[in-house]
Design a protein around this motif. Structure first.
Motif, PDB file in Angstrom:
ATOM      1  N   THR A 881       0.609  -1.241   0.162  1.00 38.00           N
ATOM      2  CA  THR A 881      -0.334   0.047  -0.334  1.00 38.00           C
ATOM      3  C   THR A 881       1.067   1.127  -0.058  1.00 38.00           C
ATOM      4  N   LYS A 884       2.352   1.898  -3.678  1.00 37.39           N
ATOM      5  CA  LYS A 884       1.811   2.544  -4.358  1.00 37.39           C
ATOM      6  C   LYS A 884       1.372   3.947  -4.231  1.00 37.39           C
ATOM      7  N   LYS A 885       1.363   4.211  -2.780  1.00 39.72           N
ATOM      8  CA  LYS A 885       0.535   5.480  -2.599  1.00 39.72           C
ATOM      9  C   LYS A 885       2.325   6.053  -3.618  1.00 39.72           C
ATOM     10  N   ARG A 886       3.353   5.871  -2.946  1.00 41.53           N
ATOM     11  CA  ARG A 886       5.018   6.661  -3.512  1.00 41.53           C
ATOM     12  C   ARG A 886       4.543   6.781  -4.894  1.00 41.53           C
ATOM     13  N   LYS A 888       2.084   6.684  -6.830  1.00 47.10           N
ATOM     14  CA  LYS A 888       1.194   8.104  -7.159  1.00 47.10           C
ATOM     15  C   LYS A 888       1.958   9.487  -7.309  1.00 47.10           C
ATOM     16  N   GLN A 889       2.028   9.395  -6.302  1.00 47.30           N
ATOM     17  CA  GLN A 889       3.176  10.094  -5.759  1.00 47.30           C
ATOM     18  C   GLN A 889       4.319  10.680  -6.810  1.00 47.30           C
TER      19      GLN A 889
END
Length: 921
Positions: A881, A884-886, A888-889
């Protein structure tokens, strides 16, 4: 040994003794405090702290009153004392490991769900009990035993004490009840069907002293582990808390009555010396020496029995000089960590039903720390960066490359330093070699050797072909001798002959010039081609004369220009040189604990817009993955297929790679299962019912490429039957030192043997449609601090000739479709986010086409850095999780760079998946 080295060793030995003494004293003082009344304990603790503080003050005061030379010596000894005292201990209990994992989970954010899913094996369904799996497992166990049969090495056999004439034997020591079949961690395997040592002896027709056996069974230290198996984290935990790796109890239990009963039974005695490595923890040098209790046991037995056999049950080299003090120790047998059926093989060797034909894959030195690499092995932390580092100041002089070069023309010194040379091994029969043909030209070196069994029993022989390149003082560093080729005969009956052809490319004798030409150079001069029983016992020498210097600037297979890629990785260090051994010999006395500026710049680097052409997404082109079968990697149709993905789908595919890849059904992309490990299929978090094999050091000790192929083939067949598509193996880092915790899991100290074995395994598995992931790419040769991100500094020549070479051979000769990046930092970059390593070298220079997965993901390993650098999948256990956040950023800041990285990574992964048995027509 040179006086200046010996002085270092003496000083180190003295300080080791001092540390041990202080530890014992501190332990006694703490124990004494616990006996005091509760009201007095706190004051006693404070007094103990003040006492320790006073020692530090005393040291500082002593520095102030000494002259400059003495002060320098005092500081050296103080640093060494602290280093030895603070060595990583293996005594870490399971609860601490669990606590550490939970701490990581909390730190990285909402990852409990990720962790739970991975550990439960969600999405990993295995057909372990199907008829096909059962048959493949049964067939695999036969291959496992064949490997153990050929991997055993006979190190000593005086007066033909083996095979045993008297089939009755006494077995001494508690280690015989805790036989080490393999190591711990991902390199472990299912040993639930393992045969105990005693059953192995009995099956071979040897009778063991049951009264002695029953006596040991009553000992509190003995716990019969046969039939019990642990994998993954549990195996690591158990092995880390094991008492000094299976030390013997004090010898007073072995009374005169016990010894008399045993001598009346038989004059044959067997002692097992066991030591096992484990993932995530290295071996302390003290663990590779015989403990006082083991020495006492050996002495007691050797002084009471006429024919003593020592069995070396260890994946790491041990110090065995003590064994030479006893003439009754007539035989020594190395079994390594031989898998669940290795005890049967051992019994058959002792009984004479199998003629041992293995050869050592490492040098056995009398002193472990005589290897220069041991000077820079351990824990070193930067003072301006929360990371550790290790310096490979030994350069190319690892293993036999050091001993054979350092002691060249000094046979007396060599004999004092080396007990068993690299490639050493004996047989129950004798072989005669006759060189019948020699072909040498500008392309190939080839020798035909007729091998005749002139003994009285059938056996196999190993032939080793080495070369010595001409060396110019102050020129390119060169080992005095290097392995060029090897071969193994079939089973030859008495008087039977076979011609073995040994061949290698003339260009294989070139050395890498990192200073002037940035190329491999085959210098002008005479090259000595040496046929040997081992690296030191040369039976025949022929000469090849190279009339002029040849500079190799292009890769022979890809045509890519060869040039320095890792200049930063030399890090301005002094590397060991035969031009001046004394001045360049490695030392950690004067290390630079300040991380270089370029490392800090890399750490603080901010992501910017790559300004690349933006790829297409979410197109409707009507192409399924199977439509690309048999197309080349560069076929234009791949672009049309990949344009159908959405960015979200690619991000999910990339970050969800913990032991599997996810399906994308609308595009015909199947889910796949990717599992460990190098000694048989296993899953890190729960047991898997599968065939178990000897560890890789034993496989390499067979010196039998065909057997390595059969191993890969066998695992491939079982993987197919179980529903596994990728195999995280073989592991092929170098045995840089004897202390490496995963040496059992790696092949050898030599890159050629490691690479050839890996190539054979790769072909065997991939011929069954199962991807192998050669690992750990690259320079993952110690476990200490590896998982916190370890900066590994070495020069380009050592990297290319030793540390990268096995992987290069596996790519070019094995044709691997998979690789696993390591935890290490090279050129200041994590291997999984290192485009130089993964793209410039692996793909462009060597021609690799396939998937690169990360190793298990830890906090410093970021998906957004990896996806743009040639790493195609994150083996992400805890932080899917978060990663994936990294991504997207990062996509917001560098849309074109991340988009192209995702597309390329999917291309690489799906091309590899297309080669699996899923898509067989």
């Amino acid at each position: 040994m040179k006086e200046w080295i010996q002085a270092r060793k003496v000083r180190k030995k003295k300080i080791v003794a001092e540390v041990k003494k202080d530890r014992i004293q501190l332990k006694e003082e703490k124990a004494a405090i616990k006996t005091l009344p509760q009201a007095e304990q706190e004051a006693a603790k404070q007094a103990l702290k003040q006492k320790q503080k006073a020692k530090k003050i005393e040291y500082k005061e002593q520095l102030q009153i000494t002259d400059k030379a003495q002060k320098k010596q005092l500081k050296k000894e103080h640093r060494l004392y602290k280093k030895i005292k603070n060595r990583p201990r293996r005594g870490i209990i399971w609860s601490v490991i669990v606590l550490a994992i939970l701490t990581i989970v909390v730190k990285v954010g909402p990852t409990v769900k990720d962790m739970t899913e991975t550990m439960s094996g969600k999405g990993i369904e295995l057909a372990e009990d199907s008829k096909a799996s059962s048959q493949a497992r049964s067939d695999g166990e036969k291959v496992s035993e064949k490997i153990a049969d050929e991997g055993i090495v006979l190190l000593k056999n005086e007066q033909q004490s083996l095979p045993l004439a008297d089939k009755k034997v006494n077995v001494f020591g508690v280690s015989s009840f805790g036989f080490r079949y393999g190591g711990g961690g991902s390199g472990g395997s299912d040993t639930s069907r393992a045969i105990s040592l005693y059953d192995g002896l009995e099956e071979a027709g040897l009778a063991y002293n049951k009264d002695l056996y029953d006596f040991y069974m009553e000992r509190p230290e003995v716990k019969d582990t046969t039939g019990k198996s642990d994998t993954g984290l549990m195996a690591i935990a158990k092995m880390m808390v094991s008492k000094e790796d299976g030390d013997e109890p004090e010898i007073d239990y072995l009374t005169k009555d016990i010894v008399k009963q045993a001598t009346d039974y038989s004059q044959n005695a067997v002692i097992v010396l066991a030591s096992a490595g484990v993932e995530s923890s290295d071996m302390d040098q003290s663990q590779l020496k015989l403990t006082e209790n083991k020495k006492a046991l050996i002495k007691q037995v050797a002084e009471n029995f006429e024919n003593v056999t020592i069995v070396i049950n260890s994946g790491n080299t041990l110090e065995l000089g003590y064994l030479e003090e006893f003439p009754t120790i007539r035989s020594i047998v190395w079994v390594g960590t031989p898998g669940p059926y290795g005890t049967r093989s051992l019994g058959n060797v002792l009984a004479g039903k199998i003629n041992p034909s293995g050869r050592l894959t490492d040098t056995y030195a009398y002193q472990i720390d005589s290897a220069p690499a041991s000077e820079n092995f351990g824990s070193y932390k930067y003072d301006n960066l929360d990371k550790h580092f290790v310096n490979y100041q030994e350069g190319i002089y690892i293993g036999y490359r050091f001993y054979e070069t350092f002691y060249e023309q000094n046979e007396a010194g060599y004999e004092k330093a080396v007990q068993f040379p690299y490639g050493y091994g004996l047989s129950y029969t004798n072989f005669d070699w006759k060189l019948v043909d020699t072909k040498m030209n500008e392309k190939t070196i080839s020798l035909d050797v007729e091998v005749t069994n002139i003994g009285e029993s059938a056996g196999k022989d190993v032939l080793q072909l080495y070369f010595s390149a001409p060396y110019t003082k102050n020129g390119i560093e060169k080992s005095a001798i290097e392995l060029g080729a090897y071969g193994k005969t079939k089973l030859l009956k008495p008087n039977e002959k076979e011609i073995v052809t040994l061949t290698f490319s003339t260009n294989d004798m070139a050395s890498y010039d990192m200073n002037d030409k940035e190329a491999y150079v085959l210098e002008e001069g005479t090259y000595k081609i040496k046929l040997g029983k081992n690296v030191h016992d040369i039976t025949e020498t022929v000469e090849y004369h190279n009339p002029k210097e040849i500079v190799i600037k292009e890769d022979a297979q890809t045509g890519t220009q060869i040039q320095n890629q890792f200049e930063k990785n030399a890090n301005e260090q002094t590397y060991l040189s035969r031009n001046d051994w004394e001045k360049t010999y490695p030392s950690d006395d004067n290390l630079n604990y300040t991380a270089p500026t370029f490392v800090l710049d890399e750490v603080n680097k901010q992501r910017t817009d790559s300004k690349m052409t933006m790829p297409k997404f979410e197109q409707e082109n009507g192409i399924k993955l199977e439509d690309l079968k048999d197309l080349s990697y560069d076929d234009p149709k791949w672009d049309d297929f990949l344009a159908q993905f959405s960015v979200e789908e690619l991000m999910d595919f990339y970050t969800q790679g913990a032991y599997k890849t996810n399906a994308v059904e609308r595009l015909g992309v199947p889910a796949t299962v990717l599992l460990d490990g190098p000694a048989g299929i296993n899953f890190f978090f729960k047991p898997v019912k599968a065939a178990a094999y000897p560890t890789e050091i034993v496989i390499a000790s067979t010196w039998n490429d065909q057997l390595a192929y059969e191993w890969g083939q066998s695992v491939g067949k079982e993987a197919r039957a179980m529903g596994v598509h990728g195999w995280y193996a073989p592991a092929m880092n170098i045995h840089r030192t004897a202390q490496g915790g995963r040496n059992f899991e790696y092949f050898s100290e030599d890159p050629l043997l490691s690479g050839k074995m890996a190539a054979s395994v790769t072909k065997g598995s991939q011929d069954q449609g199962v991807i192998v992931f050669i690992k750990h790419f690259a320079m993952n040769d110690q476990e200490t601090n590896a998982r916190s991100g370890l900066y590994v500094w070495a020069n380009e020549q050592a990297m290319r000739e030793l540390h990268l070479k096995p992987f290069e051979i596996a790519v070019k000769e094995g044709g691997t479709y998979g690789a696993m990046s390591s935890f290490s930092f090279l050129n200041g970059q994590w291997a999984g986010a290192n485009s130089t390593l993964l793209n410039d070298v692996l793909r462009k220079e060597w021609g690799f086409e396939g998937i690169v997965s990360s190793d298990a993901v830890f906090g410093f390993m970021h998906a957004d850095d990896a996806v743009v650098s040639g790493n195609d999948l994150m083996l992400d256990i805890m932080s899917k999780t978060a990663n994936k956040k990294r991504l997207k950023q990062a996509y917001k800041k560098d849309q074109s760079g991340i988009a192209n990285g995702l597309k390329t990574s999917a291309h690489n992964a799906l091309y590899a998946i297309l080669q699996t048995y899923i898509f067989e027509k």
